[in-house]
Design an enzyme around this catalytic site. Structure first.
Site, PDB file in Angstrom:
ATOM      1  CG  HIS A   1      -1.912   0.988   1.386  1.00  0.00           C
ATOM      2  ND1 HIS A   1      -1.660   2.280   1.770  1.00  0.00           N
ATOM      3  CD2 HIS A   1      -3.251   0.920   1.176  1.00  0.00           C
ATOM      4  CE1 HIS A   1      -2.795   2.964   1.795  1.00  0.00           C
ATOM      5  NE2 HIS A   1      -3.775   2.162   1.428  1.00  0.00           N
TER       6      HIS A   1
ATOM      7  CG  ASP B   1       0.565  -2.581   6.187  1.00  0.00           C
ATOM      8  OD1 ASP B   1      -0.436  -2.753   6.909  1.00  0.00           O
ATOM      9  OD2 ASP B   1       0.527  -1.917   5.145  1.00  0.00           O
TER      10      ASP B   1
ATOM     11  CD  GLN C   1      -6.914  -4.767   4.059  1.00  0.00           C
ATOM     12  OE1 GLN C   1      -7.887  -5.469   4.362  1.00  0.00           O
ATOM     13  NE2 GLN C   1      -7.049  -3.506   3.707  1.00  0.00           N
TER      14      GLN C   1
ATOM     15  CE  LYS D   1      -7.247  -0.569   6.290  1.00  0.00           C
ATOM     16  NZ  LYS D   1      -8.006  -0.079   5.141  1.00  0.00           N
TER      17      LYS D   1
ATOM     18  CB  CYS E   1      -3.651   3.134  -1.680  1.00  0.00           C
ATOM     19  SG  CYS E   1      -4.753   4.504  -1.442  1.00  0.00           S
TER      20      CYS E   1
HETATM   21  N1  7TS Z   1      -1.742  -0.892   4.573  1.00  0.00           N
HETATM   22  C1  7TS Z   1      -2.676  -1.661   3.993  1.00  0.00           C
HETATM   23  C2  7TS Z   1      -2.334  -3.043   3.571  1.00  0.00           C
HETATM   24  C3  7TS Z   1      -3.968  -1.146   3.807  1.00  0.00           C
HETATM   25  O1  7TS Z   1      -4.891  -1.911   3.240  1.00  0.00           O
HETATM   26  C4  7TS Z   1      -4.263   0.169   4.223  1.00  0.00           C
HETATM   27  C5  7TS Z   1      -5.594   0.793   3.955  1.00  0.00           C
HETATM   28  C6  7TS Z   1      -3.251   0.904   4.849  1.00  0.00           C
HETATM   29  C7  7TS Z   1      -2.005   0.342   5.005  1.00  0.00           C
HETATM   30  C8  7TS Z   1      -3.485   2.268   5.406  1.00  0.00           C
HETATM   31  O2  7TS Z   1      -4.330   2.175   6.497  1.00  0.00           O
HETATM   32  P1  7TS Z   1      -4.902   3.504   7.193  1.00  0.00           P
HETATM   33  O3  7TS Z   1      -5.904   2.998   8.162  1.00  0.00           O
HETATM   34  O4  7TS Z   1      -3.757   4.180   7.840  1.00  0.00           O
HETATM   35  O5  7TS Z   1      -5.500   4.317   6.089  1.00  0.00           O
HETATM   36  N2  7TS Z   1      -6.282   0.238   2.850  1.00  0.00           N
HETATM   37  C9  7TS Z   1      -7.350   0.737   2.202  1.00  0.00           C
HETATM   38  C10 7TS Z   1      -7.970   0.101   1.144  1.00  0.00           C
HETATM   39  O6  7TS Z   1      -7.618  -0.993   0.696  1.00  0.00           O
HETATM   40  N3  7TS Z   1      -8.982   0.850   0.683  1.00  0.00           N
HETATM   41  O7  7TS Z   1      -9.057   1.961   1.451  1.00  0.00           O
HETATM   42  C11 7TS Z   1      -8.040   1.896   2.394  1.00  0.00           C
END
Ligand code: 7TS
Length: 413
Positions: free
Chosen positions: A130, A207, A210, A233, A371
């Site tokens: 990401h 990370d 997910q 999430k 992303c």
């Molecule tokens: N890493 C992964 C694997 C992610 O899926 C996401 C967010 C992030 C980092 C960032 O997380 P945040 O909570 O700091 O924003 N993924 C997604 C997505 O797949 N669609 O919208 C956000």
């Protein structure tokens, strides 16, 4: 003996009743929410925890001696204990609250990274990261004249582990890898990645944005040095997340942001810093969402991650089977170890047009690059349609997705 097949299954209808938003309609149809990888919906216990905090004991934490401040502090700190148990951290002080995965990764890049990474050093990430696990390391490399190395992704959506081992060298300072890909669903062999990095003396950041909702996380068994996750999430609120770190690393790292709470003693001659975890938590934190985060983790633990996973695996198998029968449809990411989502393209139709047409039928999917633009380039596509699953999704909802796609193919292909 409990085996996978003897896990009692969940009452999905009863679970669905706990999520108020699932009762609504979109464009005249009952909502089918298949955008859970972006953010999951929230059960009533989480919403109630927010309301209870604001209507019952809203106060700033740690500094107050009055009853409301004590209650708010206790609730806030109880979440830290729950997170520590949720990922099996050895101690609560290793749980740092951040705004989410993105901030957790930036924190490590800007503290540990600035201290430890020097000119010519190497940082390894993968081709399926990401953007939030790419850009913080790119910025660090620019500042330090360090080199970013990327593990290639194979055609089936798995990491090229031979290439990874060849990239590792004594110059490798950190390996930062996604546990489960948000664009492919691939579950990466993180234990093997961590052990190989440690043999070269590198540290590893995982990370877990997910993975944390679907997989059992044991940071001590994984032996990762850092682990990041986001509450939103995991059925929790937005704006709150976690950085886990090994204690000796967190102790030795420089501070992140300066301000209240992260200090021990301040004078104009100099400042001494607070101990873990407060050293990294400057300013009034996101108290309400942190309090409600506990309710989300309790919901997952009480529902049972193994039972949730079993249901989500059934959804994935069913969706994969049905999707493959649609003309011109290609699934992107067919890793042997895969969970919770399916990404696909359909010949001759732009993913965004599919998303718009599905929305007219009340079906929420995500379309685009997720992303993960370098990953899309790797597959030579502008983006995909992504359907991602949570415990409350049903086979009937997947049937509606398939019917919606059949309609899209008829109208648009
Ligand atoms: N890493 C992964 C694997 C992610 O899926 C996401 C967010 C992030 C980092 C960032 O997380 P945040 O909570 O700091 O924003 N993924 C997604 C997505 O797949 N669609 O919208 C956000």
């Amino acid at each position: 003996m409990i085996t996978e097949t003897t896990i009692p299954s969940l009452d999905i209808a009863a679970i669905r009743r706990q999520f108020p938003v699932l009762q609504r309609e979109v464009k005249g149809h009952p909502l089918v929410y298949l955008d859970n990888a972006a953010t999951s919906q929230k059960p009533k216990v989480v919403i109630d925890a927010l309301v209870d905090y604001y209507s019952g004991y809203n106060a700033n934490i740690h500094r107050g001696i009055h009853t409301l401040a004590e209650e708010a502090t206790a609730a806030f700190e109880a979440t830290r204990d729950t997170v520590a148990r949720f990922i099996n951290a050895a101690s609560r002080e290793q749980i740092i609250f951040t705004r989410g995965t993105t901030e957790s990764i930036n924190l490590v890049a800007q503290t540990w990274g600035r201290q430890q990474v020097n000119k010519g050093d190497e940082i390894i990430i993968s081709g399926m990261e990401h953007h939030s696990n790419i850009v913080p390391w790119q910025l660090l490399c620019l500042e330090k004249e360090a080199v970013l190395k990327v593990i290639p992704v194979l055609d089936n959506g798995e990491l090229d582990m031979d290439a990874y081992k060849a990239l590792l060298s004594p110059r490798t300072k950190i390996v930062s890898i996604v546990h489960v890909s948000n664009a492919l669903g691939t579950v990466n062999p993180v234990k093997e990645i961590i052990d190989a990095a440690h043999r070269q003396g590198a540290v590893v950041m995982i990370d877990g944005a997910q993975s944390s909702v679907h997989l059992d996380i044991d940071v001590q068994v994984l032996d990762c040095d850092f682990f990041a996750m986001s509450a939103h999430k995991v059925y929790g609120p937005t704006g709150i997340g976690v950085l886990y770190g090994k204690k000796e690393l967190l102790d030795a790292m420089p501070v992140f942001q300066g301000g209240g709470e992260m200090i021990k003693e301040v004078s104009f001659e100099g400042t001494t810093f607070n101990e873990l975890p407060y050293k990294y938590e400057a300013g009034t934190p996101n108290i309400a969402d942190t309090v409600a985060f506990k309710a989300a983790l309790d919901f997952v633990t009480e529902t049972g991650k193994d039972r949730m996973r079993q249901h989500e695996d059934q959804l994935l198998a069913y969706a994969t089977d049905k999707l493959q029968q649609l003309p011109g449809l290609r699934i992107i990411g067919q890793a042997a170890e895969k969970i919770s989502l399916v990404s696909f393209i359909i010949d001759g139709i732009h993913p965004q047009d599919i998303g718009i047409l599905l929305d007219t039928q009340g079906i929420a999917v995500r379309t685009g690059h997720h992303c993960a633009q370098p990953l899309m380039h790797r597959f030579g596509i502008p983006g995909t349609v992504r359907a991602s699953f949570a415990v409350y999704n049903t086979m009937e909802e997947l049937d509606r997705l398939i019917a919606g796609l059949q309609r899209a193919i008829k109208l648009l292909a």
